[in-house]
Scaffold this active site. Structure first.
Site, short mmCIF file in Angstrom:
data_model
loop_
_atom_site.label_atom_id
_atom_site.label_comp_id
_atom_site.label_asym_id
_atom_site.label_seq_id
_atom_site.Cartn_x
_atom_site.Cartn_y
_atom_site.Cartn_z
N ASN A 119 33.50 26.04 37.22
CA ASN A 119 34.37 24.86 37.04
C ASN A 119 35.23 24.54 38.25
O ASN A 119 35.65 23.42 38.43
CB ASN A 119 35.21 25.00 35.77
CG ASN A 119 36.11 26.22 35.81
OD1 ASN A 119 35.92 27.11 36.63
ND2 ASN A 119 37.09 26.25 34.94
N LYS A 155 29.72 36.81 44.07
CA LYS A 155 28.66 36.29 43.23
C LYS A 155 29.16 35.02 42.55
O LYS A 155 29.94 35.07 41.61
CB LYS A 155 28.22 37.30 42.16
CG LYS A 155 26.84 36.93 41.62
CD LYS A 155 26.67 36.87 40.11
CE LYS A 155 27.48 36.02 39.32
NZ LYS A 155 26.89 34.62 39.18
N GLU A 180 40.78 36.80 35.39
CA GLU A 180 41.34 35.47 35.08
C GLU A 180 40.42 34.89 34.02
O GLU A 180 39.31 34.45 34.33
CB GLU A 180 41.34 34.60 36.33
CG GLU A 180 42.34 35.02 37.38
CD GLU A 180 43.77 34.87 36.89
OE1 GLU A 180 44.66 35.42 37.53
OE2 GLU A 180 43.98 34.20 35.86
N CYS A 230 40.52 26.33 32.48
CA CYS A 230 41.07 27.35 31.58
C CYS A 230 42.51 27.07 31.23
O CYS A 230 43.10 27.72 30.38
CB CYS A 230 40.96 28.71 32.24
SG CYS A 230 41.79 28.66 33.80
N GLU A 235 46.94 35.72 40.81
CA GLU A 235 46.28 35.17 42.00
C GLU A 235 47.18 34.10 42.61
O GLU A 235 47.79 33.31 41.88
CB GLU A 235 44.92 34.56 41.63
CG GLU A 235 43.96 35.63 41.10
CD GLU A 235 42.55 35.11 40.91
OE1 GLU A 235 42.37 34.00 40.38
OE2 GLU A 235 41.61 35.82 41.32
#
Ligand SMILES: NC(=O)C1=CN([C@@H]2O[C@H](COP(=O)(O)OP(=O)(O)OC[C@H]3O[C@@H](n4cnc5c(N)ncnc54)[C@H](O)[C@@H]3O)[C@@H](O)[C@H]2O)C=CC1
Ligand SMILES: O=C(O)[C@H](O)CS(=O)(=O)O
Length: 481
Positions: free
Chosen positions: A155, A178, A253, A287, A461
């Protein structure tokens, strides 16, 4: 896709400073058209193990640079990302679907983490501690944890990568990435620019292919000391379990279920605008999107009327069309999730005020939707919708809405609109979330510690806290002085 800088469109992975292809490929399609935009290699365990080995080999020299030397390379990467922002945004819209304006915003957001951590690299400070003996001295240092794995979602194909790799690289770690199989091209374009910025071979590698096979290697290989993941809570649990066997440090997260509360002393027009941006950004696929909208009964009618009018003005379509504000959903599964939440709500006597079905544009386009008479018994009160559906609940008292807002396993973001100072402090402190937006629907910035509580994740983060997740603390006690 017409790029100014055609070197940014990659069909190979980047492992230990080399671009690697494979016979088998993964097709990348445009969710707005269903057309192929590119292919990437279908790699697996072996190539992932090679990337980890190369990262471990490159680590001593990378951490041996001064912080200033690492910062200079990060800064160069920041400049290159900005210089190529238009191309990066077009690649992102072509593989993820978000409107170009949002994609450009995400490129700037992604670059801001590289800039921020280029600066933070030079501020990894330690301590001295008064020793218990006069013949002793104690010094505390912070050191890079080592080889890190970054597993990222579709996203935010750029920002979720730089939000992890920038602090890791700044701290002196090396990284194997990844990306999501739906959106690898943006990630590979960032890697192309990282190579141009001068990151030495092995410092940052990127592998595409079978997610669970690559993930298993990243989580179980003992050379990897840290796993940073952004994505669903379900996958986060799997990765944590897989990381347990080698006691890796993890940052998670994960999913959210954000309440968006409008009190009777709110600025209603501002609350409507905040709800639109919080709910329909990225077609509701973030999110931190408002998943439940609670409105106090005294302002319910006014708020709902204005919200419906604003939602009906939203333009749905292909993100490359400058008029478009809501793009397609990422895949058929995502559309079916929204449909299931709507039919569950209707089964529980909710009412569709606008939208409620697939767009006449067909494909993965869905009408921005508002549902009234929502209740806690409905699926979206427990599950993350991850689509353009705004369920509106009515409430009476502050105590009642705080209880309902907290009644979830998630705890990432919450929002509310109010102007009474006492109410603002009381509600902000009572909400069990990692992030609380007050009189705003947009809370994301590189300067603040983004992250959740409960089952929305672990770690933070961004901000000066963000680099701590890539450091370990050591103390040295010197005796015989
Ligand atoms: N808290 C946050 O910042 C964010 C949370 N999310 C959450 O993620 C979900 C949607 O994003 P998705 O990409 O569909 O999530 P996802 O969890 O399905 O995939 C995320 C990443 O994990 C990889 N993956 C999937 N299964 C794996 C496995 N067994 N081993 C290793 N890697 C695996 C995917 O390929 C992708 O790269 C939503 O629940 C959303 O709330 C998404 C973005 C940000
Ligand atoms: O993946 C997400 O949803 C992002 O973390 C949301 S934000 O940081 O772009 O707001």
């Amino acid at each position: 896709m017409k790029l100014k800088n055609t070197s940014l469109l990659k069909d190979k992975c980047y492992i230990n400073g080399k671009w690697i292809g494979s016979k088998e490929v993964i097709e990348v399609t445009n969710p707005a058209t269903g057309k192929r935009v590119g292919t990437v290699p279908r790699l697996g365990k072996k190539e992932t193990a090679d990337a980890i080995k190369g990262a471990n080999k490159a680590w001593p020299a990378w951490k041996g640079l001064t912080a200033k030397e690492r910062a200079a390379i990060l800064r160069k990467w920041f400049t290159l990302i900005n210089d190529n922002a238009d191309d990066l945004a077009l690649i992102m819209t072509s593989e993820q679907g978000k409107p170009l304006a949002e994609a450009k915003g995400e490129v700037a957001y992604a670059a801001s983490f590289v800039e921020w951590f280029a600066e933070e690299a030079k501020r990894v400070y330690g301590d001295t501690i008064p020793a218990p003996q006069t013949s002793q001295r104690i010094v505390v240092t912070k050191e890079p944890i080592g080889v890190c794995a970054a597993i990222t979602p579709w996203n935010f194909p750029a920002a979720m990568i730089t939000r992890k790799v920038a602090p890791a690289l700044a701290a002196g770690c090396t990284v194997v990435i990844k990306p999501a199989s739906q959106t690898p091209l943006t990630a590979l374009a960032l890697i192309e620019l990282a190579e141009q910025a001068g990151f030495p071979p092995g410092v940052m590698s990127l592998v595409t292919g079978n997610s669970s096979e690559i993930g298993k290697e990243l989580c179980s290989n003992p050379l990897v000391r840290k796993v940073s993941f952004t994505g669903s809570t379900e996958v986060g649990r799997i990765l944590m379990e897989q990381s347990a066997s080698t006691i890796k440090k993890v940052s998670m997260e994960l999913g959210g279920n954000a309440p968006f509360i409008v009190f009777d002393d709110a600025d209603i027009d501002a609350a409507v605008q905040g709800a639109i941006i919080s709910k329909y950004r990225n077609a509701g696929q973030t999110c931190v999107c408002a998943n439940r909208i609670y409105v106090q009964k005294g302002v319910y009618k006014e708020f709902v009327k204005k919200l419906v009018a604003a939602v009906e003005a939203l333009v749905v379509g292909d993100g490359t069309d400058k008029k478009v504000q809501v793009g397609p959903l990422i895949d058929e599964k995502a559309v079916e999730k929204v449909e299931s939440h709507i039919s569950d709500a209707l089964d529980h006597k909710a009412k569709v005020l606008t939208g409620g079905k697939r767009s006449k544009l067909g494909g993965l386009f869905f009408e921005p939707t508002v549902i009234a008479d929502a209740t806690q018994e409905m699926a979206f009160a427990r599950e993350e919708t991850f689509g353009p559906l705004a369920p509106v609940f009515k409430f009476d008292t502050d105590e009642e809405v705080v209880r309902m807002a907290n009644d979830t396993e998630f705890g990432l973001a919450a929002y509310f609109y109010a102007r009474d100072l006492g109410r603002v402090w009381r509600v902000a402190e009572q909400l069990e979330y990692g992030i609380v937006g007050i009189n705003t629907g947009l809370i994301s910035t590189e300067v603040a510690p983004f992250g959740g509580v409960k089952q929305s994740g672990l770690g933070r983060e961004g901000s000066h806290y963000g680099i701590d997740d890539y450091l370990v603390i050591k103390y040295m006690l010197m005796g015989g002085i």
